[in-house]
Design a protein around this motif. Structure first.
Motif, short mmCIF file in Angstrom:
data_model
loop_
_atom_site.label_atom_id
_atom_site.label_comp_id
_atom_site.label_asym_id
_atom_site.label_seq_id
_atom_site.Cartn_x
_atom_site.Cartn_y
_atom_site.Cartn_z
N LEU A 1 19.34 -0.61 -0.10
CA LEU A 1 19.45 -1.91 0.55
C LEU A 1 19.72 -3.03 -0.46
N GLY A 2 19.53 -2.75 -1.74
CA GLY A 2 19.75 -3.77 -2.77
C GLY A 2 18.60 -4.74 -2.90
N THR A 3 17.39 -4.36 -2.43
CA THR A 3 16.24 -5.26 -2.48
C THR A 3 15.15 -4.75 -3.42
N TYR A 4 15.48 -3.84 -4.32
CA TYR A 4 14.46 -3.25 -5.20
C TYR A 4 14.12 -4.20 -6.33
N SER A 5 12.97 -3.94 -6.95
CA SER A 5 12.59 -4.68 -8.16
C SER A 5 12.08 -3.66 -9.18
N TRP A 6 12.27 -3.98 -10.45
CA TRP A 6 11.92 -3.03 -11.50
C TRP A 6 10.43 -2.81 -11.61
N TRP A 7 9.62 -3.80 -11.29
CA TRP A 7 8.18 -3.58 -11.39
C TRP A 7 7.70 -2.61 -10.32
N ILE A 8 8.34 -2.58 -9.17
CA ILE A 8 8.01 -1.60 -8.14
C ILE A 8 8.45 -0.20 -8.59
N ILE A 9 9.63 -0.11 -9.21
CA ILE A 9 10.10 1.18 -9.73
C ILE A 9 9.12 1.70 -10.77
N LEU A 10 8.66 0.82 -11.66
CA LEU A 10 7.69 1.21 -12.68
C LEU A 10 6.36 1.63 -12.04
N LEU A 11 5.88 0.88 -11.06
CA LEU A 11 4.64 1.22 -10.38
C LEU A 11 4.74 2.59 -9.70
N VAL A 12 5.82 2.81 -8.99
CA VAL A 12 6.02 4.08 -8.28
C VAL A 12 6.08 5.24 -9.27
N THR A 13 6.79 5.06 -10.37
CA THR A 13 6.89 6.11 -11.39
C THR A 13 5.53 6.42 -11.98
N ILE A 14 4.75 5.40 -12.30
CA ILE A 14 3.41 5.61 -12.87
C ILE A 14 2.51 6.31 -11.87
N VAL A 15 2.51 5.87 -10.62
CA VAL A 15 1.67 6.51 -9.59
C VAL A 15 2.03 7.98 -9.45
N VAL B 1 0.84 -1.21 0.00
CA VAL B 1 0.00 0.00 0.00
C VAL B 1 0.87 1.26 0.00
N GLU B 2 2.05 1.17 0.60
CA GLU B 2 2.93 2.34 0.67
C GLU B 2 3.43 2.77 -0.70
N LEU C 1 1.61 3.09 -3.23
CA LEU C 1 0.53 3.83 -3.88
C LEU C 1 0.38 5.25 -3.33
N ILE C 2 1.19 5.61 -2.36
CA ILE C 2 1.14 6.95 -1.76
C ILE C 2 2.19 7.82 -2.45
N PRO C 3 1.76 8.86 -3.16
CA PRO C 3 2.74 9.69 -3.88
C PRO C 3 3.79 10.28 -2.94
N VAL C 4 4.98 10.47 -3.41
CA VAL C 4 6.18 10.98 -2.76
C VAL C 4 6.69 9.99 -1.71
N HIS C 5 5.83 9.47 -0.85
CA HIS C 5 6.26 8.46 0.13
C HIS C 5 6.78 7.22 -0.60
N ASN C 6 6.11 6.87 -1.70
CA ASN C 6 6.54 5.68 -2.45
C ASN C 6 7.95 5.86 -3.02
N THR C 7 8.31 7.08 -3.37
CA THR C 7 9.66 7.35 -3.87
C THR C 7 10.69 7.11 -2.78
N ILE C 8 10.40 7.59 -1.59
CA ILE C 8 11.33 7.41 -0.46
C ILE C 8 11.51 5.93 -0.15
N MET C 9 10.42 5.18 -0.15
CA MET C 9 10.52 3.75 0.16
C MET C 9 11.29 3.00 -0.94
N SER C 10 11.10 3.41 -2.19
CA SER C 10 11.82 2.75 -3.28
C SER C 10 13.30 3.09 -3.25
N ILE C 11 13.64 4.33 -2.91
CA ILE C 11 15.05 4.70 -2.78
C ILE C 11 15.70 3.91 -1.65
#
Length: 165
Positions: free
Chosen positions: A116-130, A98-99, A101-111
């Motif tokens: 941490l080296g645990t990111y995934s590209w589909w999350i990056i794409l989702l955050v960018t689209i949101v 759910v985090e 889907l929250i604008p700006v907060h989602n960017t911080i969580m993805s960064i």
């Protein structure tokens, strides 16, 4: 900036090879560098987050009645963003879906996940689209704000409710 980062990385790499002690601490600086794919994801998130923050600032600028209050009203989101950034960068738990889907907060969580080296590209794409969808909605709201457009065009000398005679 890119050239200085590459030169610094190169010098650290060479200095670690010149270190004859075989100490594990000689590789410690490399833990602070991002790989090229992490750097690309970071810049994509940075740009989408910056667009979102710019649209938020436009919205605040168009809604404030007196231009003297604009700077004060723009500092509050910045301070909240800084506190949220450092509060979430060091939190012990992972982000919930759910985090993202929250604008700006989602960017911080993805960064955070990139570092941490645990990111995934589909999350990056989702955050960018949101972020871009919310930015577009805020931009449309700003364009429809005729009072805000007139206020900005006049240089912010009058309140919205007052008319010139």
């Amino acid at each position: 900036g890119v050239i200085s980062a590459v030169v610094t990385y190169f010098l650290l790499f060479i200095s670690s090879w010149l270190n004859r002690s075989n100490s594990a601490y000689s590789l410690l600086p490399f833990g602070l560098f991002l790989t090229p794919t992490q750097l690309l994801a970071f810049f994509i998130l940075l740009i989408s987050g910056a667009v979102m923050m710019a649209m938020l600032c436009f919205g605040i600028t168009f809604k404030v009645r007196r231009m003297q209050d604009v700077i004060m009203n723009l500092q509050v989101p910045l301070v909240l963003l800084i506190f949220e950034f450092f509060g979430n960068m060091f939190r012990p738990s992972d982000a919930e879906f759910v985090e993202y889907l929250i604008p700006v907060h989602n960017t911080i969580m993805s960064i955070r996940e990139i570092f941490l080296g645990t990111y995934s590209w589909w999350i990056i794409l989702l955050v960018t689209i949101v972020n871009l969808v919310f930015s577009a909605e805020l931009f449309i709201i700003c364009l429809k704000s005729k009072d805000g457009m007139l206020h900005i065009a006049e240089g912010g000398t009058n309140d919205f409710g007052k008319s010139r005679k």
